[in-house]
Design a protein around this motif. Sequence first.
Motif, short mmCIF file in Angstrom:
data_model
loop_
_atom_site.label_atom_id
_atom_site.label_comp_id
_atom_site.label_asym_id
_atom_site.label_seq_id
_atom_site.Cartn_x
_atom_site.Cartn_y
_atom_site.Cartn_z
N SER A 150 -1.98 -18.34 -21.42
CA SER A 150 -2.75 -19.49 -20.91
C SER A 150 -3.22 -20.31 -22.10
O SER A 150 -2.87 -20.04 -23.25
N GLY A 151 -4.04 -21.31 -21.82
CA GLY A 151 -4.74 -22.00 -22.89
C GLY A 151 -6.04 -21.27 -23.20
O GLY A 151 -6.47 -20.40 -22.44
N PRO A 152 -6.71 -21.62 -24.29
CA PRO A 152 -7.96 -20.94 -24.66
C PRO A 152 -9.17 -21.42 -23.88
O PRO A 152 -10.21 -20.76 -23.89
N ALA A 153 -9.06 -22.57 -23.20
CA ALA A 153 -10.20 -23.12 -22.47
C ALA A 153 -9.68 -24.04 -21.37
O ALA A 153 -8.52 -24.46 -21.38
N TYR A 154 -10.57 -24.38 -20.44
CA TYR A 154 -10.17 -25.25 -19.34
C TYR A 154 -9.76 -26.63 -19.84
O TYR A 154 -10.41 -27.20 -20.73
N GLY A 199 -0.83 -17.71 -32.36
CA GLY A 199 -1.91 -18.44 -31.71
C GLY A 199 -1.90 -18.42 -30.20
O GLY A 199 -2.63 -19.20 -29.56
N HIS A 200 -1.11 -17.54 -29.60
CA HIS A 200 -1.07 -17.47 -28.14
C HIS A 200 -2.36 -16.89 -27.58
O HIS A 200 -2.96 -15.99 -28.17
N THR A 201 -2.76 -17.40 -26.42
CA THR A 201 -3.83 -16.81 -25.64
C THR A 201 -3.19 -15.96 -24.55
O THR A 201 -2.43 -16.47 -23.73
N VAL A 202 -3.48 -14.66 -24.56
CA VAL A 202 -2.74 -13.72 -23.72
C VAL A 202 -3.71 -12.89 -22.88
O VAL A 202 -4.72 -12.41 -23.37
N TRP A 203 -3.31 -12.72 -21.61
CA TRP A 203 -4.05 -11.88 -20.67
C TRP A 203 -3.17 -10.71 -20.25
O TRP A 203 -2.02 -10.89 -19.87
N LEU A 204 -3.72 -9.50 -20.32
CA LEU A 204 -3.04 -8.30 -19.85
C LEU A 204 -3.96 -7.61 -18.86
O LEU A 204 -5.10 -7.28 -19.20
#
Length: 208
Positions: A150-154, A199-204
């Motif tokens: 995703s991105g780091p912020a809205y 620099g990826h924003t990653v959710w697991l």
Amino acid sequence: MKDHTHLAENIIEIYEKKAHVWVRLRGTYLYEKVWLDRFLALLPQHSNILDLGCGSAKPIAAYMIEQGHRVTGVDSSKAMLEMARQNFPEHLFPECNWIQGDMRTVKLIEKFQGILVWDSFFHLSPEHQSAMFQQFDHFSMQDTVLMFTSGPAYGEQIGDLFGEPLYHASLSSEQYTQLLNRFGFKVIIMIAEDPNCTGHTVWLAQRN
């Protein structure tokens, strides 16, 4: 906020036109390996993995296949899917299934032990990203592992891909967390702008 709806809907056309040059630019270096290893470590051997936005299947799907997993790849770009089928022909790799379709609307009967949405989810509008969690829910079973970038912020940002305006969007961390919790996923790890992954924003996350 400026209306970028037309740019969000143009993503599929851009990747269709630029598929081959994008694949050459992307190359085969697996800078995502640290995250893929975290993802795969949570899965049983020989898992069924759904790769949404699979592209040409190299290098990400290729790595999961090499680890002994079965991959169903979905991509909206016909050109990308043609490359995936050339790289992993289904008659030689029966553990692979390549489907042309829009991740927002694709209908699959099968449930998956892993769902990966890498560098594709963030091309959807915030509204469509929120709606995608119903898709994740539909494709999931008990203990399904979900990983997405995703991105780091809205917000929304317009990048550039070979002269074409490339749409990106993100929900806030709080919104992603709320959606994951609503659909029964627990966040395992989330790193914003990971310096060890370009620099990826990653959710697991994993289904409870």
